[in-house]
Design a protein around this motif. Sequence first.
Motif, PDB file in Angstrom:
ATOM      1  N   LEU A  21      56.378 -17.712  50.207  1.00  0.00           N
ATOM      2  CA  LEU A  21      56.707 -16.668  51.163  1.00  0.00           C
ATOM      3  C   LEU A  21      55.786 -15.475  50.991  1.00  0.00           C
ATOM      4  O   LEU A  21      55.163 -15.303  49.933  1.00  0.00           O
ATOM      5  N   GLY A  22      55.686 -14.673  52.027  1.00  0.00           N
ATOM      6  CA  GLY A  22      54.868 -13.472  51.966  1.00  0.00           C
ATOM      7  C   GLY A  22      55.594 -12.361  51.239  1.00  0.00           C
ATOM      8  O   GLY A  22      56.820 -12.329  51.163  1.00  0.00           O
ATOM      9  N   SER A  23      54.828 -11.419  50.717  1.00  0.00           N
ATOM     10  CA  SER A  23      55.439 -10.321  49.965  1.00  0.00           C
ATOM     11  C   SER A  23      56.141  -9.321  50.872  1.00  0.00           C
ATOM     12  O   SER A  23      57.038  -8.599  50.430  1.00  0.00           O
ATOM     13  N   ARG A  24      55.737  -9.254  52.139  1.00  0.00           N
ATOM     14  CA  ARG A  24      56.371  -8.356  53.097  1.00  0.00           C
ATOM     15  C   ARG A  24      56.566  -9.093  54.406  1.00  0.00           C
ATOM     16  O   ARG A  24      55.656  -9.740  54.895  1.00  0.00           O
ATOM     17  N   GLY A  25      57.748  -8.965  55.000  1.00  0.00           N
ATOM     18  CA  GLY A  25      58.001  -9.569  56.291  1.00  0.00           C
ATOM     19  C   GLY A  25      57.945  -8.536  57.399  1.00  0.00           C
ATOM     20  O   GLY A  25      57.526  -7.392  57.209  1.00  0.00           O
ATOM     21  N   ARG A  50      55.963  -2.069  48.658  1.00  0.00           N
ATOM     22  CA  ARG A  50      54.944  -3.062  48.332  1.00  0.00           C
ATOM     23  C   ARG A  50      55.453  -4.483  48.541  1.00  0.00           C
ATOM     24  O   ARG A  50      54.685  -5.389  48.858  1.00  0.00           O
ATOM     25  N   VAL A  51      56.740  -4.711  48.311  1.00  0.00           N
ATOM     26  CA  VAL A  51      57.312  -6.040  48.506  1.00  0.00           C
ATOM     27  C   VAL A  51      58.619  -5.904  49.269  1.00  0.00           C
ATOM     28  O   VAL A  51      59.322  -4.899  49.153  1.00  0.00           O
ATOM     29  N   GLY A  52      58.942  -6.919  50.067  1.00  0.00           N
ATOM     30  CA  GLY A  52      60.183  -6.906  50.816  1.00  0.00           C
ATOM     31  C   GLY A  52      61.334  -7.432  49.985  1.00  0.00           C
ATOM     32  O   GLY A  52      61.159  -7.931  48.879  1.00  0.00           O
ATOM     33  N   SER A  53      62.542  -7.326  50.536  1.00  0.00           N
ATOM     34  CA  SER A  53      63.727  -7.746  49.782  1.00  0.00           C
ATOM     35  C   SER A  53      63.714  -9.232  49.481  1.00  0.00           C
ATOM     36  O   SER A  53      64.093  -9.663  48.386  1.00  0.00           O
ATOM     37  N   ALA A  54      63.286 -10.065  50.442  1.00  0.00           N
ATOM     38  CA  ALA A  54      63.252 -11.509  50.206  1.00  0.00           C
ATOM     39  C   ALA A  54      62.263 -11.863  49.109  1.00  0.00           C
ATOM     40  O   ALA A  54      62.493 -12.787  48.322  1.00  0.00           O
ATOM     41  N   ALA A  55      61.151 -11.117  49.016  1.00  0.00           N
ATOM     42  CA  ALA A  55      60.131 -11.401  48.008  1.00  0.00           C
ATOM     43  C   ALA A  55      60.599 -11.046  46.604  1.00  0.00           C
ATOM     44  O   ALA A  55      59.947 -11.407  45.618  1.00  0.00           O
ATOM     45  N   VAL A  70      52.979 -14.465  48.257  1.00  0.00           N
ATOM     46  CA  VAL A  70      51.610 -14.206  48.689  1.00  0.00           C
ATOM     47  C   VAL A  70      51.529 -12.815  49.291  1.00  0.00           C
ATOM     48  O   VAL A  70      52.283 -12.481  50.204  1.00  0.00           O
ATOM     49  N   ARG A  71      50.606 -12.011  48.793  1.00  0.00           N
ATOM     50  CA  ARG A  71      50.444 -10.644  49.297  1.00  0.00           C
ATOM     51  C   ARG A  71      49.379 -10.619  50.390  1.00  0.00           C
ATOM     52  O   ARG A  71      48.285 -11.157  50.216  1.00  0.00           O
ATOM     53  N   PRO A  72      49.673  -9.984  51.543  1.00  0.00           N
ATOM     54  CA  PRO A  72      48.712 -10.010  52.648  1.00  0.00           C
ATOM     55  C   PRO A  72      47.409  -9.300  52.361  1.00  0.00           C
ATOM     56  O   PRO A  72      46.387  -9.623  52.964  1.00  0.00           O
ATOM     57  N   ASP A  73      47.392  -8.328  51.439  1.00  0.00           N
ATOM     58  CA  ASP A  73      46.147  -7.613  51.162  1.00  0.00           C
ATOM     59  C   ASP A  73      45.434  -8.164  49.937  1.00  0.00           C
ATOM     60  O   ASP A  73      44.522  -7.557  49.400  1.00  0.00           O
ATOM     61  N   GLY A  74      45.848  -9.343  49.493  1.00  0.00           N
ATOM     62  CA  GLY A  74      45.254  -9.920  48.288  1.00  0.00           C
ATOM     63  C   GLY A  74      44.280 -11.034  48.588  1.00  0.00           C
ATOM     64  O   GLY A  74      43.826 -11.241  49.699  1.00  0.00           O
ATOM     65  N   GLN A  81      58.576  -7.697  37.474  1.00  0.00           N
ATOM     66  CA  GLN A  81      58.593  -6.558  38.394  1.00  0.00           C
ATOM     67  C   GLN A  81      57.179  -6.027  38.623  1.00  0.00           C
ATOM     68  O   GLN A  81      56.778  -5.764  39.759  1.00  0.00           O
ATOM     69  N   ALA A  82      56.417  -5.877  37.548  1.00  0.00           N
ATOM     70  CA  ALA A  82      55.046  -5.392  37.672  1.00  0.00           C
ATOM     71  C   ALA A  82      54.180  -6.390  38.438  1.00  0.00           C
ATOM     72  O   ALA A  82      53.339  -5.999  39.254  1.00  0.00           O
ATOM     73  N   ALA A  83      54.379  -7.670  38.177  1.00  0.00           N
ATOM     74  CA  ALA A  83      53.589  -8.696  38.852  1.00  0.00           C
ATOM     75  C   ALA A  83      53.822  -8.666  40.356  1.00  0.00           C
ATOM     76  O   ALA A  83      52.871  -8.690  41.149  1.00  0.00           O
ATOM     77  N   LEU A  84      55.080  -8.601  40.771  1.00  0.00           N
ATOM     78  CA  LEU A  84      55.386  -8.610  42.196  1.00  0.00           C
ATOM     79  C   LEU A  84      54.934  -7.328  42.890  1.00  0.00           C
ATOM     80  O   LEU A  84      54.573  -7.347  44.070  1.00  0.00           O
ATOM     81  N   ALA A  85      54.948  -6.217  42.170  1.00  0.00           N
ATOM     82  CA  ALA A  85      54.625  -4.930  42.781  1.00  0.00           C
ATOM     83  C   ALA A  85      53.133  -4.619  42.782  1.00  0.00           C
ATOM     84  O   ALA A  85      52.643  -3.953  43.698  1.00  0.00           O
ATOM     85  N   GLU A  86      52.386  -5.101  41.776  1.00  0.00           N
ATOM     86  CA  GLU A  86      51.018  -4.626  41.593  1.00  0.00           C
ATOM     87  C   GLU A  86      49.936  -5.689  41.698  1.00  0.00           C
ATOM     88  O   GLU A  86      48.786  -5.365  42.013  1.00  0.00           O
TER      89      GLU A  86
END
Length: 298
Positions: A109-113, A121-126, A140-144, A281-286
């Motif tokens: 899933l994407g990090s932001r819907g 930086r990340v949505g609730s589902a992510a 998956v982060r869209p800006d990555g 938490q750091a991995a998903l956010a940064e």
Amino acid sequence: MREPGMGVVLVGYDESPGSEQALRWAVEEARLRGLAVVVCHAWNWPYPLRAVSRALLAEVERVAAGVVEDGVRRVRALGGVQDVRPLLVKRPASAVLLEAAAQAELVVLGSRGVGGFEDLRVGSAAVQVPAHSPTPVIVVRPDGHSDDPPGTRPDEGAGGGRIVVGVDGSPASLAAFGFAVREAALRDGVVEAVCGWWDPCAWQGHEEPFVDNARVRAEAESGFRDVVRRLAGCGPDVPVTATFEAERPPRMVVESAKGATLLVVGRSHRQAGVLVGPVLQAALAEVRCPVAVTPPPS
């Protein structure tokens, strides 16, 4: 042998940039694993306490059906997957994905819907899905780096690039290592196991009385390298390196993932009141590259 119903890659899709790149990653995973793809879209009337007409609900559902059909078309256009299935459910996205995850081999899933606040930086589902899923989840982060399918970026060189995994000796990290090695074997990549060793006293320039900090660190590094060496010998034959540094584990993981194809983090059993630990938490956010979160061993 796979369990019945487990031969699918589940991907969340809502036409957002992150979900479009998640589709691409899911197709590549399904192609490498020989699995089907299930394109999942959840819809929910935003005002559940307010009565609405059946005609309005039917129109909203028609739009939602168009979204999932678009996702199926995109998967088929990418090629390499013979079996593509739609899944449309009228419920909140996190609940739908978690229920469907029980019948999947992998969730992407994407990090932001669509929707939400721009500064998140990340949505609730992510966060919710990796925190509770019984199966591995790749966010998956869209800006990555996920702008390109795995194994196609110039900085990856030959093969499928570098897969980073955090290893601290816990059962969760050992499970994550196994996932990382299998991923590297699928895409002809390499694995870098990383461990951050942090002694707050040493970092502050103090020494604990009667404690040989240098010896403690040396023993920790030796134990880490022994674990990595033993695990590497039990799985598929892929190149494995081990990196041990005096750094806080969350910062170590974030820095090590720069330029990587994939970061793999193991999810530990949650403590009371804690949804995800500081490393996850750091991995998903940064972290900019896709992040795979593996569930704790049962």
